[in-house]
Motif scaffolding. Structure first.
Motif, mmCIF file in Angstrom:
data_model
loop_
_atom_site.group_PDB
_atom_site.id
_atom_site.type_symbol
_atom_site.label_atom_id
_atom_site.label_comp_id
_atom_site.label_asym_id
_atom_site.label_seq_id
_atom_site.Cartn_x
_atom_site.Cartn_y
_atom_site.Cartn_z
ATOM 1 N N LEU A 251 -50.280 -75.931 13.267
ATOM 2 C CA LEU A 251 -49.517 -76.211 14.487
ATOM 3 C C LEU A 251 -50.259 -77.184 15.402
ATOM 4 N N TYR B 61 -42.017 -71.013 14.334
ATOM 5 C CA TYR B 61 -43.122 -71.534 15.136
ATOM 6 C C TYR B 61 -42.842 -72.971 15.578
ATOM 7 N N LEU B 62 -42.322 -73.772 14.671
ATOM 8 C CA LEU B 62 -42.043 -75.169 15.003
ATOM 9 C C LEU B 62 -40.948 -75.282 16.045
ATOM 10 N N LEU C 187 -42.653 -74.900 19.262
ATOM 11 C CA LEU C 187 -43.432 -76.114 19.499
ATOM 12 C C LEU C 187 -42.523 -77.248 19.981
#
Length: 399
Positions: free
Chosen positions: A96, A127-128, A131
């Motif tokens: 990440l 998770y992305l 982000l």
């Protein structure tokens, strides 16, 4: 918006972070990226294929990232840093951090009316998404597109995994060309209605199937996966079909716009963009990508295009006329920001004993803009040289 400081059709070989740092801000209309997925696997094109020689490792540890990226993100992008804390393993965190440093540069080069599509799978999509929300803005999220496909697979202890995720973000006023798709064969919306008068003089409604009737395209795309016998397959691991990129480019760009793929692999994005009359920039760490884009475009169009192959870092021209990086005004401003302390050892000095240093060296795409400058004492500046701050910190800890 900035002018381009790169050719209309260009392929760079190198780490996309350094290439992106050298590109002018707000110079790209559409970004599609198909980065590593953190799949904990190694990939290589088979010997004898067009892409033979192309390979990459998708396994991550903290040694793969520059510690200074973490420090800079923590200091300048607190919301993004909090997103990185969601990582549950060192491998996830390093992946990440790697992605965050590059996504920040992608946001900078994207025009205020630009679009970005991030291709991933179930390994890191959640998770992305966090982000991307932190970098491009949660309010600019448009779709989680599901690319659904079928392929052979063995027995498993779970449902078959037969889709990829594509996170679509668009800035306000971004161009979007609505695409359409046919109604299902059973849909009543597929039927066209017209009125007719019977022989008895009654008005009746007649329904007939009309294959021309279309509906707005959904965010679930059924596009065939490239099997080993597919005509367009070049043997590159993780190659995506042209039909997928064709749809994205048609929806979010117009002729003459600039399409960027910073992890272009076998250059499918560049080939699709060229087919549709877009300008494009491809970046890949492997020089094989530059060979493949020329070969694939020539095979499709029957001619060799004038494509620039670059290995240098472009020089930004959008910062205006900057004073010399070590000018008195820069030094005075930095002295106030750092309260007279060396950014390395932390010792307080008089201004005449501090020297102006590039945080990111010019060799790695760093600019003379004041945001990329800091003050170091003479000793720290000589120890660091053109290396990153993580090298200086390590040396200071050892002494």
């Amino acid at each position: 918006m900035s002018e381009r400081n790169f050719p209309n059709k260009a392929m760079w070989t190198g780490d996309c972070l350094y290439i992106l740092r050298g590109m002018n801000s707000a110079s790209i209309d559409l970004i599609y990226l198909d980065p590593p997925f953190n799949s904990n696997a190694d990939y290589a094109a088979p010997i004898g294929s067009q892409a033979a020689g192309a390979a990459f490792t998708d396994t991550w540890t903290l040694t793969d990232v520059d510690v200074e990226w973490i420090n800079l993100i923590e200091a300048r992008y607190p919301a993004l840093y909090r997103a990185l804390l969601a990582a549950t393993t060192p491998s996830d965190k390093s992946y990440l951090v790697y992605m965050a440093a590059r996504l920040l540069e992608m946001k900078r080069v994207l025009k205020p009316n630009g679009n970005v599509y991030l291709h991933c799978d179930q390994t890191m999509v959640h998770y992305l998404k966090v982000l991307m929300d932190a970098i491009f803005g949660r309010q600019n999220f448009r779709n989680n597109i599901i690319w659904s496909y079928r392929r052979w697979t063995g027995a498993a202890r779970h449902f078959q995994r037969m889709h990829d995720d594509i996170l679509f973000y668009a800035f306000p006023d971004a161009r979007f060309n609505m695409l359409s798709e046919p109604y299902s064969q059973k849909s009543k919306h597929k039927r066209a209605r017209r009125s007719k008068v019977t022989e008895e003089g009654r008005l009746e409604q007649e329904y007939t199937d009309d294959d021309s009737r279309q509906q707005a395209m959904r965010d679930v795309w059924e596009i065939s996966y490239l099997n080993s016998q597919a005509k367009e397959r070049v043997g590159y691991p993780t190659q995506k079909p042209l039909a997928l990129l064709d749809r994205i480019i048609r929806a979010s760009s117009n002729e003459g716009d600039v399409v960027l793929d910073p992890f272009c692999g076998c250059a499918t994005t560049c080939v699709a963009a060229d087919d549709l009359g877009r300008d494009w920039v491809g970046i890949d760490i492997s020089p094989k990508a530059a060979e493949l884009v020329v070969q694939r475009i020539a095979d499709r169009q029957g001619l060799f295009r004038d494509i620039a192959h670059r290995t240098d870092i472009p020089k930004r021209t959008d910062l205006g006329k900057l004073p010399p990086y070590n000018s008195p005004q820069n030094k005075q401003w930095l002295y106030g920001v750092q309260a007279g302390h060396c950014a390395g050892c932390g010792t307080h000095f008089e201004i005449r004993h501090l020297e102006v240093d590039h945080i990111i060296s010019r060799a790695k795409g760093g600019t003379d803009h004041v945001e990329n400058l800091q003050l170091l004492c003479g000793n720290c500046n000589r120890v660091k040289g053109s290396r990153g701050m993580e090298y200086l910190r390590m040396k200071l800890q050892l002494n």
